[in-house]
Write a protein that holds these residues in place. Structure first.
Motif, PDB file in Angstrom:
ATOM      1  N   PHE A  70       0.877  -1.234   0.089  1.00  0.00           N
ATOM      2  CA  PHE A  70       0.040  -0.071  -0.047  1.00  0.00           C
ATOM      3  C   PHE A  70       0.793   1.170   0.164  1.00  0.00           C
ATOM      4  N   LEU A  71       1.868   1.336   0.709  1.00  0.00           N
ATOM      5  CA  LEU A  71       2.861   2.286   0.830  1.00  0.00           C
ATOM      6  C   LEU A  71       3.386   2.849  -0.418  1.00  0.00           C
ATOM      7  N   ARG A  72       4.083   1.509  -1.222  1.00  0.00           N
ATOM      8  CA  ARG A  72       4.899   1.594  -2.219  1.00  0.00           C
ATOM      9  C   ARG A  72       3.934   2.036  -3.514  1.00  0.00           C
ATOM     10  N   ALA A  73       2.567   1.700  -3.544  1.00  0.00           N
ATOM     11  CA  ALA A  73       1.750   2.220  -4.328  1.00  0.00           C
ATOM     12  C   ALA A  73       1.421   3.535  -4.242  1.00  0.00           C
ATOM     13  N   GLY A  74       1.610   4.193  -3.084  1.00  0.00           N
ATOM     14  CA  GLY A  74       1.064   5.654  -2.762  1.00  0.00           C
ATOM     15  C   GLY A  74      -0.379   5.573  -2.620  1.00  0.00           C
ATOM     16  N   LEU A  75      -0.897   4.533  -2.077  1.00  0.00           N
ATOM     17  CA  LEU A  75      -2.293   4.636  -1.786  1.00  0.00           C
ATOM     18  C   LEU A  75      -2.841   4.659  -0.409  1.00  0.00           C
ATOM     19  N   VAL A  76      -1.932   5.336   0.622  1.00  0.00           N
ATOM     20  CA  VAL A  76      -2.051   5.636   1.985  1.00  0.00           C
ATOM     21  C   VAL A  76      -2.392   7.075   2.262  1.00  0.00           C
ATOM     22  N   ASP A  77      -3.428   7.136   2.869  1.00  0.00           N
ATOM     23  CA  ASP A  77      -3.937   8.678   3.168  1.00  0.00           C
ATOM     24  C   ASP A  77      -3.204   8.858   4.353  1.00  0.00           C
ATOM     25  N   ARG A  78      -3.508   7.997   5.558  1.00  0.00           N
ATOM     26  CA  ARG A  78      -2.900   8.433   6.918  1.00  0.00           C
ATOM     27  C   ARG A  78      -2.297   6.785   7.449  1.00  0.00           C
ATOM     28  N   MET A  79      -1.501   7.078   8.439  1.00  0.00           N
ATOM     29  CA  MET A  79      -0.805   5.822   9.124  1.00  0.00           C
ATOM     30  C   MET A  79      -0.846   6.075  10.477  1.00  0.00           C
ATOM     31  N   THR A  80      -1.046   5.110  11.181  1.00  0.00           N
ATOM     32  CA  THR A  80      -0.672   5.203  12.759  1.00  0.00           C
ATOM     33  C   THR A  80       0.030   4.036  13.294  1.00  0.00           C
ATOM     34  N   VAL A  81       1.042   4.237  13.896  1.00  0.00           N
ATOM     35  CA  VAL A  81       1.990   3.411  14.484  1.00  0.00           C
ATOM     36  C   VAL A  81       2.194   3.378  16.062  1.00  0.00           C
ATOM     37  N   TYR A  82       1.693   2.347  16.697  1.00  0.00           N
ATOM     38  CA  TYR A  82       1.650   2.352  18.075  1.00  0.00           C
ATOM     39  C   TYR A  82       3.028   1.693  18.290  1.00  0.00           C
ATOM     40  N   VAL A  83       4.064   2.276  19.099  1.00  0.00           N
ATOM     41  CA  VAL A  83       5.283   1.844  19.443  1.00  0.00           C
ATOM     42  C   VAL A  83       5.398   1.314  20.683  1.00  0.00           C
ATOM     43  N   ALA A  84       5.640   0.223  20.928  1.00  0.00           N
ATOM     44  CA  ALA A  84       5.509  -0.471  22.452  1.00  0.00           C
ATOM     45  C   ALA A  84       7.132  -0.522  22.770  1.00  0.00           C
ATOM     46  N   PRO A  85       7.264  -0.186  24.126  1.00  0.00           N
ATOM     47  CA  PRO A  85       8.409  -0.101  24.663  1.00  0.00           C
ATOM     48  C   PRO A  85       9.217  -1.358  24.781  1.00  0.00           C
ATOM     49  N   VAL A  86       9.136  -2.212  24.063  1.00  0.00           N
ATOM     50  CA  VAL A  86       9.552  -3.727  24.049  1.00  0.00           C
ATOM     51  C   VAL A  86      10.595  -3.886  22.863  1.00  0.00           C
ATOM     52  N   LEU A  87      11.588  -4.647  23.214  1.00  0.00           N
ATOM     53  CA  LEU A  87      12.480  -5.175  21.931  1.00  0.00           C
ATOM     54  C   LEU A  87      12.575  -6.624  21.682  1.00  0.00           C
ATOM     55  N   ILE A  88      12.268  -6.928  20.431  1.00  0.00           N
ATOM     56  CA  ILE A  88      12.228  -8.373  19.918  1.00  0.00           C
ATOM     57  C   ILE A  88      13.377  -8.932  19.342  1.00  0.00           C
ATOM     58  N   GLY A  89      14.189  -8.119  18.401  1.00  0.00           N
ATOM     59  CA  GLY A  89      15.173  -8.572  17.983  1.00  0.00           C
ATOM     60  C   GLY A  89      15.221  -9.787  16.856  1.00  0.00           C
ATOM     61  N   GLY A  90      16.470 -10.435  16.777  1.00  0.00           N
ATOM     62  CA  GLY A  90      16.603 -11.586  15.503  1.00  0.00           C
ATOM     63  C   GLY A  90      16.384 -11.109  14.508  1.00  0.00           C
ATOM     64  N   ALA A  91      16.356 -12.387  13.598  1.00  0.00           N
ATOM     65  CA  ALA A  91      16.546 -12.251  12.159  1.00  0.00           C
ATOM     66  C   ALA A  91      14.969 -12.584  11.461  1.00  0.00           C
ATOM     67  N   THR A  92      14.384 -13.183  12.383  1.00  0.00           N
ATOM     68  CA  THR A  92      13.038 -13.670  11.549  1.00  0.00           C
ATOM     69  C   THR A  92      11.786 -12.936  12.052  1.00  0.00           C
ATOM     70  N   ALA A  93      11.973 -12.065  12.872  1.00  0.00           N
ATOM     71  CA  ALA A  93      10.572 -11.567  13.384  1.00  0.00           C
ATOM     72  C   ALA A  93      10.322 -10.390  12.248  1.00  0.00           C
ATOM     73  N   PRO A  94       9.076 -10.414  11.784  1.00  0.00           N
ATOM     74  CA  PRO A  94       8.838  -9.434  10.746  1.00  0.00           C
ATOM     75  C   PRO A  94       8.891  -7.938  11.363  1.00  0.00           C
ATOM     76  N   SER A  95       9.288  -7.364   9.988  1.00  0.00           N
ATOM     77  CA  SER A  95       9.297  -5.542  10.437  1.00  0.00           C
ATOM     78  C   SER A  95       8.202  -5.234   9.968  1.00  0.00           C
ATOM     79  N   LEU A  96       7.898  -3.694  10.140  1.00  0.00           N
ATOM     80  CA  LEU A  96       6.768  -3.165   9.896  1.00  0.00           C
ATOM     81  C   LEU A  96       6.578  -3.090   8.384  1.00  0.00           C
ATOM     82  N   ILE A  97       7.661  -3.109   7.621  1.00  0.00           N
ATOM     83  CA  ILE A  97       7.347  -3.361   5.965  1.00  0.00           C
ATOM     84  C   ILE A  97       8.207  -4.356   5.374  1.00  0.00           C
ATOM     85  N   ALA A  98       7.726  -5.292   4.737  1.00  0.00           N
ATOM     86  CA  ALA A  98       8.746  -6.267   4.164  1.00  0.00           C
ATOM     87  C   ALA A  98       8.718  -5.757   2.472  1.00  0.00           C
TER      88      ALA A  98
END
Ligand SMILES: NC(=O)c1ccc[n+]([C@@H]2O[C@H](COP(=O)([O-])OP(=O)(O)OC[C@H]3O[C@@H](n4cnc5c(N)ncnc54)[C@H](OP(=O)(O)O)[C@@H]3O)[C@@H](O)[C@H]2O)c1
Length: 234
Positions: free
Chosen positions: A163-191
């Motif tokens: 959606f973001l790369r296609a330029g189809l987003v009007d608004r985005m909200t991101v709740y950022v929790a005060p925790v750290l997950i780390g590692g290599a396989t946890a999905p990030s906000l965008i792939a």
């Protein structure tokens, strides 16, 4: 720039997600992480109810099996109309036993011409493009023709990226929790496609940052998009 009311056309697209401080949407391997606090959960219920349609990718259905319903009790309101839930399932991977297909609320599968699968009634199917991915512009046009005024995109990583790369987003909200997950396989906000320089990263404009629960809520807009008015609040 002032917001203008949107004439008939594509629905207003709001992307919402919750991430860890290191930008992960889930635990290792995509295992669901409950990152939202209680106030953030209420905020998400309100968004679902106000926008009237909630979309996820088939990856999220497979990993999380979400109901995508509005928990009216969290809003302290009597139940109102259920939002229409929509899943991007380009090749027919949606599990038959998923809650998404339980018939408990209006449901649309958005797919492509390459998918020969049929879905149980009363699920509606929208065919958008030849594949492999669902053509998001065609999907939004089809939703607009059906009278949809708003769409909440809840993830996961690949869908948010598209959606973001296609330029189809009007608004985005991101709740950022005060925790750290780390590692290599946890999905990030965008792939999706990688960024190699400032020429292909995605630029956003900050609208606001506010404390919420134990974390922060960031509200953003794509940097160069003309602001559009969201559908009327509840
Ligand atoms: N923290 C949060 O707020 C939050 C919210 C939602 C999800 N999540 C997490 O996100 C993870 C799942 O993310 P994911 O990236 O694996 O899956 P996803 O983004 O939910 O779904 C991606 C799949 O959707 C299908 N698709 C069809 N058309 C597409 C298009 N135009 N663009 C993108 N995808 C399209 C593709 O499968 P086909 O090729 O088979 O069609 C693709 O592999 C899970 O770990 C879940 O827990 C977190």
């Amino acid at each position: 720039m002032s917001e203008r009311p949107e004439p008939l056309g594509r629905p207003y697209v709001h992307v919402n997600c919750a991430v860890s401080l290191d930008g992960r949407l889930a635990f290792a391997g995509g295992q669901r992480a409950a990152l939202s606090g209680p106030l953030d959960l209420v905020r998400v219920q309100r968004l679902r109810a106000e926008l009237g349609a909630v979309l996820v990718g088939v990856g999220t259905v497979i990993l999380d099996d979400p109901s995508l319903r509005v928990h009216w009790e969290l809003l302290r309101r009597p139940p109102g109309p259920s939002p229409v839930r929509i899943c991007l399932d380009g090749s027919g991977r949606l599990p038959a036993a998923a809650r998404f297909l339980d018939g408990s609320q209006p449901t649309i599968v958005a797919t492509t011409e390459r998918n020969r699968r049929t879905y149980p009634a009363p699920v509606e199917t929208i065919v958008a493009g030849t594949g492999p991915d669902v053509d998001l512009r065609r999907l939004l046009d089809a939703l607009g023709e059906r009278g949809f005024r708003g769409l909440l995109v809840e993830g996961g990583s690949h869908v948010i990226s598209s959606f973001l790369r296609a330029g189809l987003v009007d608004r985005m909200t991101v709740y950022v929790a005060p925790v750290l997950i780390g590692g290599a396989t946890a999905p990030s906000l965008i792939a999706g496609p990688e960024s190699h320089s400032v020429d292909d990263w995605i630029e956003l404009r900050r609208e606001s940052v506010e404390p919420l629960d134990d974390g922060v809520l960031i509200t953003l807009r794509p940097r160069d998009s003309a602001p559009r008015a969201p559908p009327s609040p509840l």
